[in-house]
Design a protein around this motif. Structure first.
Motif, PDB file in Angstrom:
ATOM      1  N   ILE A  31       0.841  -1.201   0.000  1.00 28.42           N
ATOM      2  CA  ILE A  31       0.000   0.000   0.000  1.00 28.42           C
ATOM      3  C   ILE A  31       0.874   1.249   0.000  1.00 28.42           C
ATOM      4  CG2 ILE A  31      -1.744   1.304   1.277  1.00 28.42           C
ATOM      5  CD1 ILE A  31      -2.716  -1.325   2.477  1.00 28.42           C
ATOM      6  N   GLU A  32       0.626   2.153  -0.930  1.00 26.79           N
ATOM      7  CA  GLU A  32       1.355   3.417  -0.999  1.00 26.79           C
ATOM      8  C   GLU A  32       0.965   4.306   0.190  1.00 26.79           C
ATOM      9  OE1 GLU A  32       1.572   7.439  -3.837  1.00 26.79           O
ATOM     10  OE2 GLU A  32       0.254   5.766  -4.378  1.00 26.79           O
ATOM     11  N   LEU A  33       1.941   5.054   0.728  1.00 24.37           N
ATOM     12  CA  LEU A  33       1.673   5.977   1.826  1.00 24.37           C
ATOM     13  C   LEU A  33       2.053   7.395   1.430  1.00 24.37           C
ATOM     14  CD1 LEU A  33       0.980   6.588   4.842  1.00 24.37           C
ATOM     15  CD2 LEU A  33       3.401   6.183   5.353  1.00 24.37           C
ATOM     16  N   ILE A  34       1.121   8.327   1.629  1.00 22.12           N
ATOM     17  CA  ILE A  34       1.422   9.748   1.483  1.00 22.12           C
ATOM     18  C   ILE A  34       1.160  10.394   2.847  1.00 22.12           C
ATOM     19  CG2 ILE A  34       0.908   9.849  -0.987  1.00 22.12           C
ATOM     20  CD1 ILE A  34      -1.820  11.001  -0.325  1.00 22.12           C
ATOM     21  N   SER A  35       1.816  11.519   3.103  1.00 16.98           N
ATOM     22  CA  SER A  35       1.658  12.117   4.428  1.00 16.98           C
ATOM     23  C   SER A  35       1.786  13.629   4.375  1.00 16.98           C
ATOM     24  CB  SER A  35       2.698  11.548   5.398  1.00 16.98           C
ATOM     25  OG  SER A  35       4.008  11.831   4.942  1.00 16.98           O
ATOM     26  N   THR A  36       1.318  14.263   5.441  1.00 22.95           N
ATOM     27  CA  THR A  36       1.468  15.705   5.619  1.00 22.95           C
ATOM     28  C   THR A  36       1.454  15.983   7.115  1.00 22.95           C
ATOM     29  OG1 THR A  36       0.664  17.880   4.925  1.00 22.95           O
ATOM     30  CG2 THR A  36      -0.996  16.287   5.594  1.00 22.95           C
ATOM     31  N   SER A  37       1.500  17.251   7.464  1.00 24.84           N
ATOM     32  CA  SER A  37       1.431  17.653   8.865  1.00 24.84           C
ATOM     33  C   SER A  37       0.584  18.907   8.979  1.00 24.84           C
ATOM     34  CB  SER A  37       2.836  17.931   9.417  1.00 24.84           C
ATOM     35  OG  SER A  37       3.391  19.080   8.795  1.00 24.84           O
ATOM     36  N   PHE A  38       0.077  19.163  10.182  1.00 26.56           N
ATOM     37  CA  PHE A  38      -0.659  20.410  10.406  1.00 26.56           C
ATOM     38  C   PHE A  38       0.239  21.603  10.080  1.00 26.56           C
ATOM     39  CE2 PHE A  38      -4.197  19.229  13.686  1.00 26.56           C
ATOM     40  CZ  PHE A  38      -4.793  18.417  12.727  1.00 26.56           C
ATOM     41  N   LYS A  39       1.505  21.504  10.464  1.00 24.02           N
ATOM     42  CA  LYS A  39       2.449  22.612  10.248  1.00 24.02           C
ATOM     43  C   LYS A  39       2.575  22.926   8.761  1.00 24.02           C
ATOM     44  CE  LYS A  39       5.555  25.525  11.940  1.00 24.02           C
ATOM     45  NZ  LYS A  39       5.187  26.602  12.906  1.00 24.02           N
ATOM     46  N   ASP A  40       2.739  21.890   7.933  1.00 20.06           N
ATOM     47  CA  ASP A  40       2.919  22.100   6.496  1.00 20.06           C
ATOM     48  C   ASP A  40       1.634  22.536   5.807  1.00 20.06           C
ATOM     49  OD1 ASP A  40       5.571  21.368   6.700  1.00 20.06           O
ATOM     50  OD2 ASP A  40       5.229  19.289   6.107  1.00 20.06           O
ATOM     51  N   SER A  41       0.502  21.969   6.201  1.00 18.97           N
ATOM     52  CA  SER A  41      -0.749  22.205   5.483  1.00 18.97           C
ATOM     53  C   SER A  41      -1.589  23.342   6.041  1.00 18.97           C
ATOM     54  CB  SER A  41      -1.602  20.926   5.462  1.00 18.97           C
ATOM     55  OG  SER A  41      -0.935  19.893   4.783  1.00 18.97           O
ATOM     56  N   VAL A  42      -1.520  23.557   7.349  1.00 19.83           N
ATOM     57  CA  VAL A  42      -2.333  24.599   7.980  1.00 19.83           C
ATOM     58  C   VAL A  42      -1.492  25.802   8.373  1.00 19.83           C
ATOM     59  CG1 VAL A  42      -3.960  25.080   9.866  1.00 19.83           C
ATOM     60  CG2 VAL A  42      -3.880  22.799   8.859  1.00 19.83           C
ATOM     61  N   GLY A  43      -0.200  25.560   8.628  1.00 16.64           N
ATOM     62  CA  GLY A  43       0.689  26.641   9.023  1.00 16.64           C
ATOM     63  C   GLY A  43       1.052  26.629  10.494  1.00 16.64           C
ATOM     64  N   TYR A  44       0.363  25.782  11.263  1.00 16.69           N
ATOM     65  CA  TYR A  44       0.596  25.711  12.705  1.00 16.69           C
ATOM     66  C   TYR A  44       0.480  24.265  13.173  1.00 16.69           C
ATOM     67  CZ  TYR A  44      -0.535  30.670  12.263  1.00 16.69           C
ATOM     68  OH  TYR A  44      -0.572  31.981  11.867  1.00 16.69           O
ATOM     69  N   THR A  45       1.270  23.902  14.187  1.00 18.32           N
ATOM     70  CA  THR A  45       1.090  22.598  14.826  1.00 18.32           C
ATOM     71  C   THR A  45      -0.143  22.677  15.724  1.00 18.32           C
ATOM     72  OG1 THR A  45       2.387  23.154  16.796  1.00 18.32           O
ATOM     73  CG2 THR A  45       3.594  22.270  14.894  1.00 18.32           C
ATOM     74  N   LEU A  46      -0.649  21.533  16.142  1.00 13.95           N
ATOM     75  CA  LEU A  46      -1.792  21.535  17.064  1.00 13.95           C
ATOM     76  C   LEU A  46      -1.398  22.221  18.371  1.00 13.95           C
ATOM     77  CD1 LEU A  46      -4.678  20.719  17.683  1.00 13.95           C
ATOM     78  CD2 LEU A  46      -3.833  18.503  18.461  1.00 13.95           C
ATOM     79  N   ASP A  47      -0.195  21.969  18.846  1.00 11.07           N
ATOM     80  CA  ASP A  47       0.275  22.629  20.077  1.00 11.07           C
ATOM     81  C   ASP A  47       0.231  24.150  19.922  1.00 11.07           C
ATOM     82  OD1 ASP A  47       0.714  20.258  21.404  1.00 11.07           O
ATOM     83  OD2 ASP A  47       2.881  20.221  21.074  1.00 11.07           O
ATOM     84  N   GLU A  48       0.634  24.642  18.760  1.00 14.26           N
ATOM     85  CA  GLU A  48       0.641  26.091  18.528  1.00 14.26           C
ATOM     86  C   GLU A  48      -0.778  26.650  18.472  1.00 14.26           C
ATOM     87  OE1 GLU A  48       4.866  26.408  16.036  1.00 14.26           O
ATOM     88  OE2 GLU A  48       2.971  26.150  14.953  1.00 14.26           O
TER      89      GLU A  48
END
Length: 319
Positions: free
Chosen positions: A106-123
């Motif tokens: 199975i192929e895996l793609i990924s992202t993060s809140f930081k990359d896609s939204v601009g902020y981490t959840l902690d931020e």
């Protein structure tokens, strides 16, 4: 004790809701057959491309492994999000997830809140608290996870998005929305997906009739190493869902099969309600252009970002 199904191998699992003792092989086959039955009902067997929302936990590993047992892995694409929670969902866990998925083809793609939204959840949480707002991390996380999963589904041109929500999750959702009186959200639940916007990729839950303890046992018997640490935000601030979860566990302990009956009976009610409910297209958010709830001009995600001071000043005029 001998397995109640094959009558030949040693039983290793007891299913309280069926009263059966199962060996490793019969237990794994039981889970796969139940997932396949739900997947067929939800249209996964006919889909050309399916996006799997995976975290690396027991549920998402069980989701990937069971679906790959009866669906060509080339039709599956896994998607992982790193939320940005200190000490949680770490890099090494993401690498283990990639290894398991590679082994399944199975192929895996990924992202993060930081990359896609601009902020981490902690931020996000930190900014909201600095403004004196009483917004839970789960409110931020749930909304933005749904948005990014839907974005990824459109990106890979998936017919369906499959999530790892299990029976416990589904029963909790039913009860939580009843307590909140959220009838419109209740209508969208059920065993057959309901699409209310062309911008949404239909989301399905193949594990919605599988107990959480069963996904844990499945992952254990398959030899998966999965993240066992609960999100620190849930531990620090129990939500209504967490309180409902504890209550449902007490009920299930007293009367095995209760969670399954809640979901199965709700499915019948949901179908009746849907037949007499208008299925209007959801409106779109004036800021991001994504679907929002009926009666809202701005989606919850954008509203949260404005309130927390994380969107540019120009958007304040719209709100």
């Amino acid at each position: 004790m001998i397995c109640d199904v094959c009558k030949s191998r040693e039983a290793v699992v007891y299913q309280p809701h069926t009263g059966r003792r199962l060996c490793k092989e019969c237990f794994i086959d039981d889970i796969r057959q139940r997932v396949k039955k739900e997947a067929e009902k939800q249209g996964l067997l006919k889909a050309n491309k399916i996006l799997l929302a995976v975290s690396g936990g027991k549920d998402s590993l069980t989701l990937a492994d069971t679906l790959a047992s009866f669906i060509d892995p080339k039709r599956l694409v896994a998607f992982n999000i790193v939320e940005g929670i200190s000490g949680y969902n770490r890099k090494e866990q993401a690498e283990k997830l990639r290894k398991y998925l590679d082994d399944l083809g199975i192929e895996l793609i990924s992202t993060s809140f930081k990359d896609s939204v601009g902020y981490t959840l902690d931020e996000m949480v930190s900014s909201a608290r600095a403004k004196g707002l009483n917004i839970s991390a789960c409110t931020f996380c749930g909304g933005f996870r749904r948005k990014l999963i839907n974005d990824a589904g459109r990106q890979v041109k998936a017919d369906l998005v499959a999530t790892g929500h299990n029976l416990d999750d589904e029963a909790q959702t039913v009860i939580v929305n009843i307590l909140r009186g959220d009838v419109k959200r209740l209508v969208r639940l059920g065993d057959v997906p309901l699409k209310l916007s062309d911008k949404f990729v239909l989301r399905v839950k193949p594990l919605r009739k599988i107990y959480e303890w069963e996904t844990t046992m499945y992952a254990f018997l398959k030899g998966f190493e999965f993240q066992e640490v609960e999100c620190p935000y849930i531990s620090a601030r129990p939500t209504l869902r967490a309180k409902v979860r504890e209550l449902l566990y007490l009920i299930e302990q007293q009367k095995p099969g209760s969670l399954l009956r809640i979901v199965e009976e709700f499915d019948k009610i949901s179908e009746l309600v849907r037949q007499h409910s208008p299925k209007e297209e959801l409106p779109t958010c004036k800021i991001c252009g994504e679907p929002t709830s009926y009666g809202r001009e701005i989606c919850k995600n954008c509203e949260l970002m404005i309130q927390s001071g994380l969107l540019p000043q120009k958007y304040l005029r719209i709100s």
